[in-house]
Design an enzyme around this catalytic site. Structure first.
Site, PDB file in Angstrom:
ATOM      1  N   ARG A 183     103.578  -0.394 -40.700  1.00 57.80           N
ATOM      2  CA  ARG A 183     103.598  -1.834 -40.982  1.00 57.80           C
ATOM      3  C   ARG A 183     104.991  -2.345 -41.345  1.00 57.80           C
ATOM      4  O   ARG A 183     105.276  -3.528 -41.235  1.00 57.80           O
ATOM      5  CB  ARG A 183     102.693  -2.124 -42.194  1.00 57.80           C
ATOM      6  CG  ARG A 183     101.244  -2.242 -41.929  1.00 57.80           C
ATOM      7  CD  ARG A 183     100.929  -3.663 -41.479  1.00 57.80           C
ATOM      8  NE  ARG A 183      99.626  -3.725 -40.862  1.00 57.80           N
ATOM      9  CZ  ARG A 183      98.506  -4.011 -41.518  1.00 57.80           C
ATOM     10  NH1 ARG A 183      98.536  -4.285 -42.803  1.00 57.80           N
ATOM     11  NH2 ARG A 183      97.366  -4.048 -40.888  1.00 57.80           N
ATOM     12  N   LYS A 201      81.576  -3.105 -56.482  1.00 50.58           N
ATOM     13  CA  LYS A 201      81.895  -1.904 -55.698  1.00 50.58           C
ATOM     14  C   LYS A 201      81.067  -0.729 -56.207  1.00 50.58           C
ATOM     15  O   LYS A 201      80.960  -0.520 -57.417  1.00 50.58           O
ATOM     16  CB  LYS A 201      83.395  -1.615 -55.844  1.00 50.58           C
ATOM     17  CG  LYS A 201      83.978  -0.860 -54.706  1.00 50.58           C
ATOM     18  CD  LYS A 201      85.485  -1.007 -54.657  1.00 50.58           C
ATOM     19  CE  LYS A 201      86.039  -0.038 -53.627  1.00 50.58           C
ATOM     20  NZ  LYS A 201      87.461  -0.231 -53.379  1.00 50.58           N
ATOM     21  N   GLU A 213     103.009  -3.258 -47.418  1.00 52.57           N
ATOM     22  CA  GLU A 213     104.022  -2.234 -47.137  1.00 52.57           C
ATOM     23  C   GLU A 213     105.348  -2.859 -46.729  1.00 52.57           C
ATOM     24  O   GLU A 213     106.418  -2.390 -47.120  1.00 52.57           O
ATOM     25  CB  GLU A 213     103.519  -1.293 -46.032  1.00 52.57           C
ATOM     26  CG  GLU A 213     102.381  -0.368 -46.445  1.00 52.57           C
ATOM     27  CD  GLU A 213     100.997  -1.010 -46.397  1.00 52.57           C
ATOM     28  OE1 GLU A 213     100.890  -2.170 -45.931  1.00 52.57           O
ATOM     29  OE2 GLU A 213     100.017  -0.370 -46.818  1.00 52.57           O
TER      30      GLU A 213
HETATM   31  C1  TPP Z   1      97.877  -1.247 -44.161  1.00 52.48           C
HETATM   32  C2  TPP Z   1      96.993  -0.458 -45.082  1.00 52.48           C
HETATM   33  N1  TPP Z   1      97.465  -0.058 -46.268  1.00 52.48           N
HETATM   34  C3  TPP Z   1      96.690   0.663 -47.108  1.00 52.48           C
HETATM   35  C4  TPP Z   1      95.418   0.985 -46.765  1.00 52.48           C
HETATM   36  C5  TPP Z   1      94.553   1.852 -47.676  1.00 52.48           C
HETATM   37  N2  TPP Z   1      93.404   1.103 -48.159  1.00 52.48           N
HETATM   38  C6  TPP Z   1      92.184   1.257 -47.599  1.00 52.48           C
HETATM   39  S1  TPP Z   1      91.039   0.299 -48.302  1.00 52.48           S
HETATM   40  C7  TPP Z   1      92.140  -0.306 -49.409  1.00 52.48           C
HETATM   41  C8  TPP Z   1      91.691  -1.279 -50.443  1.00 52.48           C
HETATM   42  C9  TPP Z   1      90.950  -2.413 -49.843  1.00 52.48           C
HETATM   43  O1  TPP Z   1      90.455  -3.246 -50.850  1.00 52.48           O
HETATM   44  P1  TPP Z   1      89.431  -4.399 -50.491  1.00 52.48           P
HETATM   45  O2  TPP Z   1      89.869  -5.084 -49.270  1.00 52.48           O
HETATM   46  O3  TPP Z   1      89.266  -5.230 -51.699  1.00 52.48           O
HETATM   47  O4  TPP Z   1      88.111  -3.629 -50.140  1.00 52.48           O
HETATM   48  P2  TPP Z   1      87.149  -2.817 -51.110  1.00 52.48           P
HETATM   49  O5  TPP Z   1      87.522  -1.363 -50.907  1.00 52.48           O
HETATM   50  O6  TPP Z   1      87.370  -3.255 -52.518  1.00 52.48           O
HETATM   51  O7  TPP Z   1      85.789  -3.102 -50.614  1.00 52.48           O
HETATM   52  C10 TPP Z   1      93.402   0.234 -49.212  1.00 52.48           C
HETATM   53  C11 TPP Z   1      94.594  -0.046 -50.025  1.00 52.48           C
HETATM   54  C12 TPP Z   1      94.957   0.553 -45.505  1.00 52.48           C
HETATM   55  N3  TPP Z   1      93.734   0.855 -45.070  1.00 52.48           N
HETATM   56  N4  TPP Z   1      95.752  -0.162 -44.707  1.00 52.48           N
END
Ligand code: TPP
Length: 627
Positions: free
Chosen positions: A389, A274, A361
């Site tokens: 959600r 990342k 959630e």
């Molecule tokens: C339902 C929901 N909950 C929380 C989020 C906030 N959120 C956005 S990206 C993320 C982390 C995603 O991690 P990953 O899939 O590993 O992607 P990376 O950012 O590491 O590339 C979160 C918790 C969201 N977008 N949707």
């Protein structure tokens, strides 16, 4: 393609991402991490015939640049500009909109099935991160996909070990164990040496060794998990080695073309870093997950010209910490957002009473309900839009059993640049219809403190919603003030008001401003800080129904089913027909991106519009609804 050329193109793409996002702010680290993966996908597949679906979509910036949006990319997240997430209306290369996590596998499977049904041979690729794989929805998709055996579905698992914070949970541990396990890595090395030594004549030994390797691999590796779901697992591959990625994706594509129609879908496991290629983001991927404008040289955030008061999020974090010190019943729950919801200090100070459940959630709420059955007072901190959600868990697990779960709903109201997927404008409406729950919204950060402190004593489910951004700079009271459940407060009072503004949450300030300005023009207008959208303060409404015949309601929520609706329902149910109610809030449509003040302006959530509504002047847009 020559190696130097491709590296140079990747470098240029990164430079553009960094330069533009340093001005607009945005999800930089996730997008930097998938530059090579994006290039490889577009090299091998033919978008839009082949559909590429980015989970969450916060990492799709390079995809946007490579699919005709480079010139407009500097408008990212601005009013009228490029969206920070994939959006169907923006490009034919965005086959499915996103913003919330873990939808990509289900959506891709649906699209793949639609293609099969209509004889379209295009492939469908879902790209999902390890964080997004902590959500149940992703497994519902995997399970269905493994059963359907649509050969044209490819899932790319983008494994960077990070959610927004470090990824959590047993699956993350399981996947990492294989990749970092020294025993496995040694065995794999030895196997490779052995295989090289064996000549092709020794096929039996070769086959035996291959099988042994598979057993070892299955024992240790992520592959066994996905294979159990009916996927053909390939990987892990280095997500920053463009040649290897292209090579692997080409093989996958060819293999799919040669497979029978019903074949196991493929999962490709890609390891990425990342923030790759920008040192500050590599060193602090959480800060650069979603970042405001910053200085490229130093990575420092651009500071506001005038220092701002603490944010509602910070006040929540500080208050819950103090409450946990005094009350051992309080536990804190986040769904993968300790930083965003202000729980970092709780995480450090009370690790035993702090839970990060992953992007889950729905589970977070039912888990809280379980805790509440045993006398605990769980505080579930979730952004308004993500709480959507968990609707059934709120109804079925919390409210139906009248369990005293406290919902700290951050980012309630419009959130600005993240746009329609992230605006938290439905919570008053979707919660208000559920029996048993109370809904509160503080007028400022001090009232948030008081509401949080009062909440555990109500002994019922309660949601406290507060907006994104900083408070009003109100000093903390020296004494603890308990707010009686369902009681509003009069904040501007006159002997003969021409109108009464019933404001909820952050709109109380707007209402007070309007009333003060009207007073300057010799007009008396009262303001009531509603505090609760449920139960509403019937005594206060009855009192004002006698005192004046024009009510204005104002809320940072949709009009339909919101606080203003509650006021209308009350008056109608009581047969009070001589009061006119004008409601200010959001119309029945999805709200676009822009700064919070731009959106408030567009939708009339301003003191100017309150004044116009009271004085009867025309507004530019039909932002009020008469009853
Ligand atoms: C339902 C929901 N909950 C929380 C989020 C906030 N959120 C956005 S990206 C993320 C982390 C995603 O991690 P990953 O899939 O590993 O992607 P990376 O950012 O590491 O590339 C979160 C918790 C969201 N977008 N949707």
């Amino acid at each position: 393609m020559n190696k130097n050329d491709t590296n140079e193109r990747a470098q240029k793409l990164r430079e553009k991402l960094i330069a533009d996002v340093s001005k607009t702010g945005g999800h930089l680290a996730p997008s930097l991490g998938v530059v090579e993966l994006t290039m490889a996908l577009h090299e091998v597949f033919e978008s839009p015939k082949d559909s590429i679906i980015w989970d969450v979509g916060h990492q799709a910036y390079a995809h946007k640049i490579l699919t005709g949006r480079s010139d407009r990319f500097h408008t990212l997240r601005q009013k009228g500009g490029i969206s920070g997430f994939p959006k169907r209306s923006e490009s034919e290369h965005d086959p499915f909109g996103a913003g919330h996590s873990s939808t990509s596998i289900s959506a891709a499977l649906g699209i793949a099935e639609a293609k099969s049904l209509s004889g379209d041979s295009g492939k469908t690729i879902a790209v999902i991160g390890d964080g997004s794989l902590t959500a149940g929805l992703a497994y519902e998709g995997l399970n269905n996909a493994g059963g359907l055996q649509n050969k044209n579905l490819i899932v790319v698992f983008n494994d960077n070990k990070m959610s927004i914070d470090k990824n959590v949970g047993a699956l993350s541990r399981f996947i990492n164990r294989g990749l970092t396990n020294p025993t496995f890595n040694r065995i794999r090395r030895d196997m490779k040496v052995l295989l090289n030594l064996i000549s092709t004549k020794d096929l039996n030994i070769l086959e035996l060794t291959r099988r042994a390797a598979l057993v070892v691999k299955d024992f240790f590796l992520a592959g066994s998990l996905f294979e159990a779901f009916g996927f053909r697992y390939i990987g892990p591959v280095d997500g920053h080695n463009l040649e290897e990625l292209i090579e692997t994706l080409k093989k996958i594509s060819q293999e799919i073309d040669m497979s029978p129609a019903k074949s196991n879908p493929i999962l490709l496991h890609v390891i990425t870093k990342k923030g790759k290629g920008y040192k500050p983001a590599e060193e602090d991927p959480t800060k650069f997950h979603g970042v405001g404008p910053f200085d490229i040289e130093t990575g420092e955030l651009v500071k506001p010209a005038i220092p701002k008061p603490p944010s509602y999020t910070e006040v929540f974090g500080e208050t819950i910490c103090k409450m946990m010190a005094k009350d051992s019943r309080i536990v804190a729950i986040t769904a993968a957002m300790p930083d965003g919801t202000g729980l970092n200090e709780v995480k450090e100070t009370y690790p035993g009473r702090y839970y990060d459940v992953g992007i889950a959630e729905q589970h977070a709420v039912t888990f809280a309900a379980g805790l509440a059955t045993r006398g605990f007072r769980p505080m579930v901190a979730i952004y308004s839009s993500f709480l959507q959600r968990a609707y059934d868990s709120i109804v079925h697990d919390v409210c139906l059993q009248n369990l005293p779960v406290i919902f700290a709903i951050d980012r309630a109201g419009v959130v600005g640049a993240d746009g329609p997927t992230h605006h938290g404008v439905f919570d008053i409406s979707f919660l208000r219809q559920i029996p048993a729950i109370a809904i509160a919204a503080p007028k400022d950060e001090e009232e948030l403190r008081q509401m949080l402190i009062s909440a555990p004593e109500y002994g019922i489910p309660i949601a406290i919603r507060y907006p994104r951004g900083c408070g009003l700079g109100v000093k903390a009271a020296t004494e603890t003030v308990h707010i009686p459940l369902g009681k509003s407060e009069v904040v501007r009072s006159h002997s003969r008001p021409i109108a009464a503004i019933f404001a909820i949450g952050n709109m109380t300030e707007v209402a007070c401003d309007a009333a003060d300005r009207l007073e300057g023009k010799g007009m008396q207008v009262d303001v009531i800080n509603a505090r609760f959208a449920k139960p509403i303060d019937e005594t206060m409404l009855n009192h004002y129904a006698q005192k004046c015949k024009t009510f204005i309601t104002i809320e940072d929520n949709v009009l339909m089913g919101g606080y203003g609706s509650a006021v209308l329902e009350f008056l109608s149910d009581r047969g009070i027909s001589d009061v006119t109610v004008k409601r200010i809030g959001y119309r029945d449509e999805f709200i676009g991106q822009g700064s919070i003040s731009e959106i408030h302006e567009m939708h009339g959530l301003t003191s100017e519009n309150v004044i116009k509504t009271i004085t009867g002047e025309d507004t530019e847009k039909p932002v009020t609804r008469d009853s």
